[in-house]
Design a protein around this motif. Sequence first.
Motif, PDB file in Angstrom:
ATOM      1  N   GLU A 151      -0.404  -1.239 -17.077  1.00  0.00           N
ATOM      2  CA  GLU A 151      -0.180  -0.584 -15.786  1.00  0.00           C
ATOM      3  C   GLU A 151       1.294  -0.301 -15.525  1.00  0.00           C
ATOM      4  O   GLU A 151       1.663   0.199 -14.457  1.00  0.00           O
ATOM      5  CB  GLU A 151      -0.762  -1.418 -14.641  1.00  0.00           C
ATOM      6  CG  GLU A 151      -0.031  -2.721 -14.342  1.00  0.00           C
ATOM      7  CD  GLU A 151      -0.538  -3.914 -15.125  1.00  0.00           C
ATOM      8  OE1 GLU A 151      -0.304  -5.050 -14.681  1.00  0.00           O
ATOM      9  OE2 GLU A 151      -1.172  -3.702 -16.184  1.00  0.00           O
ATOM     10  N   THR A 188       3.417   3.823  -1.735  1.00  0.00           N
ATOM     11  CA  THR A 188       3.808   4.280  -3.066  1.00  0.00           C
ATOM     12  C   THR A 188       4.832   5.403  -2.946  1.00  0.00           C
ATOM     13  O   THR A 188       5.002   6.012  -1.883  1.00  0.00           O
ATOM     14  CB  THR A 188       2.591   4.801  -3.855  1.00  0.00           C
ATOM     15  OG1 THR A 188       2.023   5.922  -3.158  1.00  0.00           O
ATOM     16  CG2 THR A 188       1.543   3.703  -4.013  1.00  0.00           C
ATOM     17  N   ASN A 191       2.815  10.282 -11.614  1.00  0.00           N
ATOM     18  CA  ASN A 191       2.032   9.221 -10.974  1.00  0.00           C
ATOM     19  C   ASN A 191       0.697   8.945 -11.654  1.00  0.00           C
ATOM     20  O   ASN A 191       0.160   7.842 -11.559  1.00  0.00           O
ATOM     21  CB  ASN A 191       1.780   9.565  -9.505  1.00  0.00           C
ATOM     22  CG  ASN A 191       3.030   9.451  -8.665  1.00  0.00           C
ATOM     23  OD1 ASN A 191       4.075  10.008  -9.015  1.00  0.00           O
ATOM     24  ND2 ASN A 191       2.958   8.726  -7.552  1.00  0.00           N
ATOM     25  N   ASP A 192       0.159   9.930 -12.365  1.00  0.00           N
ATOM     26  CA  ASP A 192      -1.156   9.766 -12.985  1.00  0.00           C
ATOM     27  C   ASP A 192      -1.056   9.357 -14.452  1.00  0.00           C
ATOM     28  O   ASP A 192      -1.945   9.648 -15.250  1.00  0.00           O
ATOM     29  CB  ASP A 192      -1.968  11.051 -12.856  1.00  0.00           C
ATOM     30  CG  ASP A 192      -1.261  12.267 -13.447  1.00  0.00           C
ATOM     31  OD1 ASP A 192      -0.077  12.152 -13.846  1.00  0.00           O
ATOM     32  OD2 ASP A 192      -1.894  13.345 -13.503  1.00  0.00           O
ATOM     33  N   GLN A 216       6.298   9.024  -5.021  1.00  0.00           N
ATOM     34  CA  GLN A 216       6.042  10.030  -6.044  1.00  0.00           C
ATOM     35  C   GLN A 216       7.226  10.017  -7.010  1.00  0.00           C
ATOM     36  O   GLN A 216       8.381   9.951  -6.581  1.00  0.00           O
ATOM     37  CB  GLN A 216       5.909  11.417  -5.414  1.00  0.00           C
ATOM     38  CG  GLN A 216       4.754  11.559  -4.445  1.00  0.00           C
ATOM     39  CD  GLN A 216       3.421  11.750  -5.134  1.00  0.00           C
ATOM     40  OE1 GLN A 216       3.354  12.019  -6.325  1.00  0.00           O
ATOM     41  NE2 GLN A 216       2.344  11.586  -4.375  1.00  0.00           N
ATOM     42  N   SER A 232       7.759  -0.191  -2.360  1.00  0.00           N
ATOM     43  CA  SER A 232       7.457   1.026  -3.124  1.00  0.00           C
ATOM     44  C   SER A 232       8.446   1.290  -4.251  1.00  0.00           C
ATOM     45  O   SER A 232       8.095   1.947  -5.239  1.00  0.00           O
ATOM     46  CB  SER A 232       7.423   2.239  -2.185  1.00  0.00           C
ATOM     47  OG  SER A 232       8.693   2.446  -1.581  1.00  0.00           O
ATOM     48  N   ARG A 249       6.519   1.969  -7.636  1.00  0.00           N
ATOM     49  CA  ARG A 249       5.071   1.824  -7.471  1.00  0.00           C
ATOM     50  C   ARG A 249       4.491   3.216  -7.236  1.00  0.00           C
ATOM     51  O   ARG A 249       4.760   3.849  -6.215  1.00  0.00           O
ATOM     52  CB  ARG A 249       4.770   0.919  -6.265  1.00  0.00           C
ATOM     53  CG  ARG A 249       3.285   0.597  -6.082  1.00  0.00           C
ATOM     54  CD  ARG A 249       3.032  -0.112  -4.750  1.00  0.00           C
ATOM     55  NE  ARG A 249       3.808  -1.312  -4.605  1.00  0.00           N
ATOM     56  CZ  ARG A 249       3.410  -2.543  -4.976  1.00  0.00           C
ATOM     57  NH1 ARG A 249       2.208  -2.709  -5.485  1.00  0.00           N
ATOM     58  NH2 ARG A 249       4.204  -3.584  -4.804  1.00  0.00           N
ATOM     59  N   THR A 279       1.006   3.963  -7.848  1.00  0.00           N
ATOM     60  CA  THR A 279      -0.296   3.735  -7.211  1.00  0.00           C
ATOM     61  C   THR A 279      -0.248   2.294  -6.724  1.00  0.00           C
ATOM     62  O   THR A 279       0.735   1.586  -6.959  1.00  0.00           O
ATOM     63  CB  THR A 279      -1.499   3.920  -8.179  1.00  0.00           C
ATOM     64  OG1 THR A 279      -1.549   2.814  -9.092  1.00  0.00           O
ATOM     65  CG2 THR A 279      -1.413   5.230  -8.944  1.00  0.00           C
ATOM     66  N   ALA A 280      -1.313   1.847  -6.081  1.00  0.00           N
ATOM     67  CA  ALA A 280      -1.303   0.479  -5.570  1.00  0.00           C
ATOM     68  C   ALA A 280      -1.067  -0.546  -6.670  1.00  0.00           C
ATOM     69  O   ALA A 280      -0.507  -1.621  -6.421  1.00  0.00           O
ATOM     70  CB  ALA A 280      -2.624   0.180  -4.852  1.00  0.00           C
ATOM     71  N   SER A 281      -1.442  -0.192  -7.905  1.00  0.00           N
ATOM     72  CA  SER A 281      -1.366  -1.179  -8.983  1.00  0.00           C
ATOM     73  C   SER A 281      -0.724  -0.663 -10.267  1.00  0.00           C
ATOM     74  O   SER A 281      -0.843  -1.292 -11.318  1.00  0.00           O
ATOM     75  CB  SER A 281      -2.773  -1.700  -9.308  1.00  0.00           C
ATOM     76  OG  SER A 281      -3.624  -0.623  -9.691  1.00  0.00           O
ATOM     77  N   SER A 282      -0.025   0.465 -10.222  1.00  0.00           N
ATOM     78  CA  SER A 282       0.646   0.966 -11.426  1.00  0.00           C
ATOM     79  C   SER A 282       2.087   1.343 -11.097  1.00  0.00           C
ATOM     80  O   SER A 282       2.403   1.754  -9.976  1.00  0.00           O
ATOM     81  CB  SER A 282      -0.111   2.152 -12.031  1.00  0.00           C
ATOM     82  OG  SER A 282      -0.171   3.248 -11.144  1.00  0.00           O
ATOM     83  N   SER A 315       0.830  -1.210   0.000  1.00  0.00           N
ATOM     84  CA  SER A 315       0.000   0.000   0.000  1.00  0.00           C
ATOM     85  C   SER A 315       0.864   1.260   0.000  1.00  0.00           C
ATOM     86  O   SER A 315       0.342   2.379  -0.019  1.00  0.00           O
ATOM     87  CB  SER A 315      -0.918   0.010   1.231  1.00  0.00           C
ATOM     88  OG  SER A 315      -0.142  -0.039   2.423  1.00  0.00           O
TER      89      SER A 315
END
Length: 356
Positions: free
Chosen positions: A308, A15, A331-332, A17, A192, A211, A213-216, A13
């Motif tokens: 991802e 991550t 991150n996005d 930046q 992370s 990492r 996000t939790a999955s990307s 959980s």
Amino acid sequence: MAAPPDLKIPKSSTTVQVRIIDTTSHIAGIGLAAFVQPEIKGFTTLSCPAYSFLIEHPSDRKLLFDLGVRKDIENFAPRIRDRIKNGGWEVNVKQGVREQLEKHGVSGRDIEGIIWSHWHWDHTGDPSTFEKSTALIVGPGFKAAFTPGYPANKDAPIRESDYEGRELREIAFSQGLKIGRFDAFDYFGDGSFYLLDSPGHAIGHMCGLARVTASSFIFMGGDSCHHGGEFRPSQYLPFPSSFFPNPLDTKSSTPCPGAMFEDLLPDGDKTRPFYEIAKLDDGSGVAHNVHEAQATIGKVMEADARDEVLVVMAHDDSLLEVMDFFPKYANDFTQKEWVEKGRWLFLKDFAGAVKK
């Protein structure tokens, strides 16, 4: 089409930046023949940016992955300075990485460590511009191969000032951890950020996996590949029938037909990359160990097959118009569809070889 293999990345959980830095380094005129084969008409030289990555952990610990080219090129170790001078390349650097950081409010004093993906001059920058409290982090075999640096060793490709007075930390991939088929090192111990053992191009070569996000994840490829045509298409990402955005005209609203490029595929195979690593008769070429380097590319393909995972090679100029750069965050990237938009843009380099 084969299903992408499970990379078996441990769940976490936590991550980090990530901000991708265009180091303002630019290298032009490097002959492609030493890197890849076969030759594709009209594409014979590389024109390269160089990316660095700022990795920020929630504990406020900060890392840099690669530094691009040092600004004062004349102060490379003589072996490298002469290589640049005699190579016939055009090398320009506008700003050092620390300059960029501090211009946007990130103190160089806060950088815990600088990770070199490997020792080549277009990645090492100038660590001496950072405090001695900033560690220099390198891959397996580095110390034995490259220390002492210049001037203690007149022929060394690095300088003693790169590591003098600071911790020179060589990563041992001894945790028994695998990410895909890469041996991995969990840097922060919380899933992370991983370093990945990726030998072949150079002694001690490493990639990074953050990492975000939790999955990307963002895959920092260093020089495991120098062109998208080395790892695409693949058995997991077959060559498509059309592309959008159009790599030959990204402003066009019309998709580009894949058939334009199919004659360039090895044996017309839509599951094999356009290129493999060059094997030159005189033993020269970009790879320290061609067999290991090609094996590393096979591992990269497995990560690249997943939407991802954003795969960023250090010199991929096709991503310049896709990604947001420092001080913006990356991150996005999934929401902004950077993977989908950038995946086939490298085909622009083959414009001179395709039928109009």
